[in-house]
Write an enzyme that holds these catalytic residues in place. Structure first.
Site, PDB file in Angstrom:
ATOM      1  CG  HIS A  90       2.190  -2.265 -15.327  1.00  0.00           C
ATOM      2  ND1 HIS A  90       1.953  -3.529 -14.815  1.00  0.00           N
ATOM      3  CD2 HIS A  90       3.224  -2.383 -16.183  1.00  0.00           C
ATOM      4  CE1 HIS A  90       2.808  -4.379 -15.360  1.00  0.00           C
ATOM      5  NE2 HIS A  90       3.604  -3.711 -16.190  1.00  0.00           N
ATOM      6  CG  MET A 149      -1.070  -8.857  -6.517  1.00  0.00           C
ATOM      7  SD  MET A 149      -0.079  -7.981  -7.745  1.00  0.00           S
ATOM      8  CE  MET A 149       0.859  -9.335  -8.431  1.00  0.00           C
ATOM      9  N   GLY A 202       0.792  -1.226   0.000  1.00  0.00           N
ATOM     10  CA  GLY A 202       0.000   0.000   0.000  1.00  0.00           C
ATOM     11  C   GLY A 202       0.823   1.273   0.000  1.00  0.00           C
ATOM     12  CB  SER A 203       4.295   2.194  -0.927  1.00  0.00           C
ATOM     13  OG  SER A 203       4.408   1.764  -2.257  1.00  0.00           O
TER      14      SER A 203
END
Ligand code: GRF
Length: 195
Positions: free
Chosen positions: A111, A92, A12-13
């Site tokens: 991405h 994912m 979750g950065s």
């Protein structure tokens, strides 16, 4: 004001970068809901510590698939929270109908490559193996394919001699943390003008 739903499976950065951008006024938005398919994901902790509502996406026994029923349930949760824009941040599983239908042109993904180069997993390793001189990150609209929707923004990262998968991935993530909030802001303004 735009209401965001963030979906992630890991650290979750990128959620953190979105929250930081909101805090320092670069992004006029509120993260109303964070969803994860992984109960252990640190993204859920980050959200809960901040008082953001969280929920789990139950995919049953499926390790990689995002089953139809789970997508229906996810769309219902996002709708109930009155989400304007869904931001995938390290989620994912491949999003398909009916989630796409519930949020047409309102699901973004980040991405770690300059798409259309190196779609799929571990894009930074793919770039290294291919001997690319530069790579980077891309924010795009999500469609039925894997990392194939229309590109909304990109940032380049040079591959330097001696780069390992880790060092390259770290620099790409720094670029992601700048790019994602700025594209969300720009796209959010575009949606507001259309409304
Ligand atoms: C990012 O590198 C993103 O490009 C990819 O998954 C990673 C998520 O990282 N789709 P984090 O969970 O936001 O730290």
């Amino acid at each position: 004001m735009i209401f965001l739903g963030v979906m992630g499976s890991g650290s979750g950065s990128n959620l953190q970068a979105i929250l930081d951008a909101i805090d320092d006024g670069r992004l006029e938005a509120e993260v109303s809901l964070v969803l994860s398919d992984n109960p252990e994901a640190y993204i859920l902790k980050r959200a809960a510590e901040r008082g953001i509502a969280t929920d789990l996406i139950d995919c049953g026994q499926h390790l990689n698939k995002f089953p139809h029923n789970s997508q229906v349930a996810t769309a219902a949760k996002l709708k109930a929270a009155q989400i304007d824009l869904v931001c995938l941040a390290g989620f994912m599983r491949l999003v398909k109908q009916p989630l796409l239908e519930a949020f047409p042109d309102r699901i973004l993904n980040i991405h770690p490559s300059l798409l259309p180069l190196f779609p799929g997993v571990k894009a930074w390793e793919q770039a290294l193996l291919a001997g690319a001189e530069k790579t980077g990150c891309t924010v795009h609209l999500v469609d039925e394919g894997m990392d194939t929707g229309p590109v909304l923004g990109q940032a380049e990262v040079a591959v330097t001699p001696g780069d390992t998968a880790e060092t390259l991935h770290q620099r790409i993530q720094v670029a992601e943390h700048q790019l994602y909030p700025s594209v969300i802001s720009r796209y959010g303004q575009r949606l507001a003008r259309q409304a």
